[in-house]
Design a protein around this motif. Structure first.
Motif, PDB file in Angstrom:
ATOM      1  N   GLY A  43      62.395   5.465   0.190  1.00 51.89           N
ATOM      2  CA  GLY A  43      61.029   5.173  -0.187  1.00 51.89           C
ATOM      3  C   GLY A  43      60.910   4.166  -1.310  1.00 51.89           C
ATOM      4  N   HIS A  44      61.972   3.468  -1.661  1.00 53.52           N
ATOM      5  CA  HIS A  44      61.925   2.523  -2.769  1.00 53.52           C
ATOM      6  C   HIS A  44      61.701   1.093  -2.312  1.00 53.52           C
ATOM      7  CE1 HIS A  44      62.929   5.483  -5.713  1.00 53.52           C
ATOM      8  NE2 HIS A  44      63.925   5.894  -4.958  1.00 53.52           N
ATOM      9  N   GLU A  45      61.442   0.895  -1.031  1.00 54.91           N
ATOM     10  CA  GLU A  45      61.261  -0.461  -0.567  1.00 54.91           C
ATOM     11  C   GLU A  45      59.791  -0.871  -0.591  1.00 54.91           C
ATOM     12  OE1 GLU A  45      64.144  -2.360   2.280  1.00 54.91           O
ATOM     13  OE2 GLU A  45      62.453  -1.886   3.552  1.00 54.91           O
ATOM     14  N   GLY A  46      58.890   0.012  -0.131  1.00 54.67           N
ATOM     15  CA  GLY A  46      57.493  -0.373  -0.075  1.00 54.67           C
ATOM     16  C   GLY A  46      56.626   0.358  -1.071  1.00 54.67           C
ATOM     17  N   HIS A  47      57.084   1.450  -1.621  1.00 52.75           N
ATOM     18  CA  HIS A  47      56.335   2.255  -2.571  1.00 52.75           C
ATOM     19  C   HIS A  47      54.950   2.590  -2.054  1.00 52.75           C
ATOM     20  CE1 HIS A  47      59.271   2.275  -5.728  1.00 52.75           C
ATOM     21  NE2 HIS A  47      59.409   0.969  -5.622  1.00 52.75           N
ATOM     22  N   GLY A  48      54.836   3.094  -0.852  1.00 50.17           N
ATOM     23  CA  GLY A  48      53.543   3.489  -0.336  1.00 50.17           C
ATOM     24  C   GLY A  48      53.561   3.593   1.173  1.00 50.17           C
ATOM     25  N   ALA A  49      52.383   3.710   1.717  1.00 49.32           N
ATOM     26  CA  ALA A  49      52.233   3.837   3.161  1.00 49.32           C
ATOM     27  C   ALA A  49      52.595   2.526   3.848  1.00 49.32           C
ATOM     28  CB  ALA A  49      50.798   4.214   3.488  1.00 49.32           C
ATOM     29  N   PRO A  50      53.028   2.611   5.086  1.00 50.06           N
ATOM     30  CA  PRO A  50      53.312   1.385   5.830  1.00 50.06           C
ATOM     31  C   PRO A  50      52.049   0.536   5.961  1.00 50.06           C
ATOM     32  CG  PRO A  50      54.148   3.313   6.992  1.00 50.06           C
ATOM     33  CD  PRO A  50      53.322   3.813   5.856  1.00 50.06           C
ATOM     34  N   GLU A  51      52.246  -0.749   6.098  1.00 51.28           N
ATOM     35  CA  GLU A  51      51.095  -1.648   6.187  1.00 51.28           C
ATOM     36  C   GLU A  51      50.362  -1.470   7.513  1.00 51.28           C
ATOM     37  OE1 GLU A  51      52.861  -5.789   7.857  1.00 51.28           O
ATOM     38  OE2 GLU A  51      53.330  -5.306   5.772  1.00 51.28           O
ATOM     39  N   ALA A  52      49.092  -1.806   7.499  1.00 46.07           N
ATOM     40  CA  ALA A  52      48.266  -1.735   8.706  1.00 46.07           C
ATOM     41  C   ALA A  52      48.658  -2.850   9.664  1.00 46.07           C
ATOM     42  CB  ALA A  52      46.793  -1.859   8.323  1.00 46.07           C
ATOM     43  N   PHE A  53      48.421  -2.615  10.950  1.00 43.79           N
ATOM     44  CA  PHE A  53      48.697  -3.636  11.952  1.00 43.79           C
ATOM     45  C   PHE A  53      47.685  -3.539  13.080  1.00 43.79           C
ATOM     46  CE2 PHE A  53      51.183   0.077  13.081  1.00 43.79           C
ATOM     47  CZ  PHE A  53      50.993   0.214  14.455  1.00 43.79           C
ATOM     48  N   ASP A  54      47.480  -4.631  13.771  1.00 39.02           N
ATOM     49  CA  ASP A  54      46.589  -4.707  14.926  1.00 39.02           C
ATOM     50  C   ASP A  54      47.099  -5.866  15.768  1.00 39.02           C
ATOM     51  OD1 ASP A  54      44.570  -4.837  16.797  1.00 39.02           O
ATOM     52  OD2 ASP A  54      42.940  -4.839  15.332  1.00 39.02           O
ATOM     53  N   GLU A  55      47.698  -5.551  16.901  1.00 41.39           N
ATOM     54  CA  GLU A  55      48.292  -6.593  17.726  1.00 41.39           C
ATOM     55  C   GLU A  55      48.286  -6.185  19.187  1.00 41.39           C
ATOM     56  OE1 GLU A  55      52.238  -6.673  15.984  1.00 41.39           O
ATOM     57  OE2 GLU A  55      53.063  -5.568  17.677  1.00 41.39           O
ATOM     58  N   VAL A  56      48.562  -7.149  20.036  1.00 42.16           N
ATOM     59  CA  VAL A  56      48.742  -6.881  21.460  1.00 42.16           C
ATOM     60  C   VAL A  56      50.236  -6.953  21.731  1.00 42.16           C
ATOM     61  CG1 VAL A  56      48.259  -7.679  23.801  1.00 42.16           C
ATOM     62  CG2 VAL A  56      46.478  -7.788  22.050  1.00 42.16           C
ATOM     63  N   GLY A  59      50.739  -6.467  26.596  1.00 39.89           N
ATOM     64  CA  GLY A  59      49.436  -6.304  27.222  1.00 39.89           C
ATOM     65  C   GLY A  59      48.637  -5.106  26.740  1.00 39.89           C
ATOM     66  N   ARG A  60      49.145  -4.362  25.780  1.00 40.05           N
ATOM     67  CA  ARG A  60      48.439  -3.194  25.252  1.00 40.05           C
ATOM     68  C   ARG A  60      48.075  -3.449  23.796  1.00 40.05           C
ATOM     69  NH1 ARG A  60      50.194   1.329  28.579  1.00 40.05           N
ATOM     70  NH2 ARG A  60      48.495   2.477  27.623  1.00 40.05           N
ATOM     71  N   ARG A  61      46.896  -3.033  23.402  1.00 47.31           N
ATOM     72  CA  ARG A  61      46.492  -3.204  22.006  1.00 47.31           C
ATOM     73  C   ARG A  61      46.996  -2.018  21.196  1.00 47.31           C
ATOM     74  NH1 ARG A  61      40.510  -3.812  19.308  1.00 47.31           N
ATOM     75  NH2 ARG A  61      41.276  -4.443  17.273  1.00 47.31           N
ATOM     76  N   ILE A  62      47.806  -2.306  20.200  1.00 48.16           N
ATOM     77  CA  ILE A  62      48.305  -1.261  19.310  1.00 48.16           C
ATOM     78  C   ILE A  62      47.748  -1.509  17.916  1.00 48.16           C
ATOM     79  CG2 ILE A  62      50.364  -0.736  20.656  1.00 48.16           C
ATOM     80  CD1 ILE A  62      51.996  -2.402  18.676  1.00 48.16           C
ATOM     81  N   GLN A  63      47.314  -0.425  17.276  1.00 44.98           N
ATOM     82  CA  GLN A  63      46.728  -0.503  15.947  1.00 44.98           C
ATOM     83  C   GLN A  63      47.299   0.620  15.087  1.00 44.98           C
ATOM     84  OE1 GLN A  63      42.840   0.029  17.820  1.00 44.98           O
ATOM     85  NE2 GLN A  63      42.145  -1.661  16.535  1.00 44.98           N
ATOM     86  N   GLY A  64      47.448   0.341  13.831  1.00 43.43           N
ATOM     87  CA  GLY A  64      47.890   1.359  12.894  1.00 43.43           C
ATOM     88  C   GLY A  64      47.275   1.106  11.543  1.00 43.43           C
TER      89      GLY A  64
END
Length: 129
Positions: A43-56, A59-64
């Protein structure tokens, strides 16, 4: 003290070799799939939650995004595939899994979403409950 028999020695050796082979293949698979390094696991690399993403992806839209998932499993991180929630969970070592790839821990929720898309092979994601 009695010495081990030849059969016991061969069994122990075979078990050790099998364990090493399994560990080696798991390590190679983790490296190929983008499993986190020891720094990321701790946990010492990002110091928090993973970053948000929104991509295709394929052919499928994935979001986080952080803050809108199941708080008791995913640490408050939500992943969606074509608008439907993919239940994810963060393991104690910092890796992530989903109901689709439960036995394949990955480094990030984005990697879990991509693996789920591949595994779904075009099928719709069905809600758990």
């Amino acid at each position: 003290m009695s010495r081990p028999t030849r059969r016991q020695a061969m069994g122990a050796t075979a078990g050790t070799i099998a364990g090493l082979a399994l560990a080696g293949s798991a390590h190679a698979a983790a490296q190929a799939s983008g499993s986190p390094s020891r720094a990321a696991e701790s946990g010492h690399e990002g110091h928090g939650a993973p970053e948000a993403f929104d991509e295709v992806f394929q052919g499928r839209r994935i979001q986080g995004a952080p803050g809108s998932g199941h708080m008791h499993h995913g640490g408050g991180y939500a992943v969606r595939i074509d608008g439907r929630e993919l239940h994810i969970m963060q393991n104690a070592d910092g890796t992530w899994i989903s109901v689709i790839n439960h036995y394949q821990p990955l480094a990030t929720p984005r990697a879990v979403a991509r693996a789920a898309v591949v595994e779904l092979q075009g099928a719709a994601l069905v809600p758990l409950a």
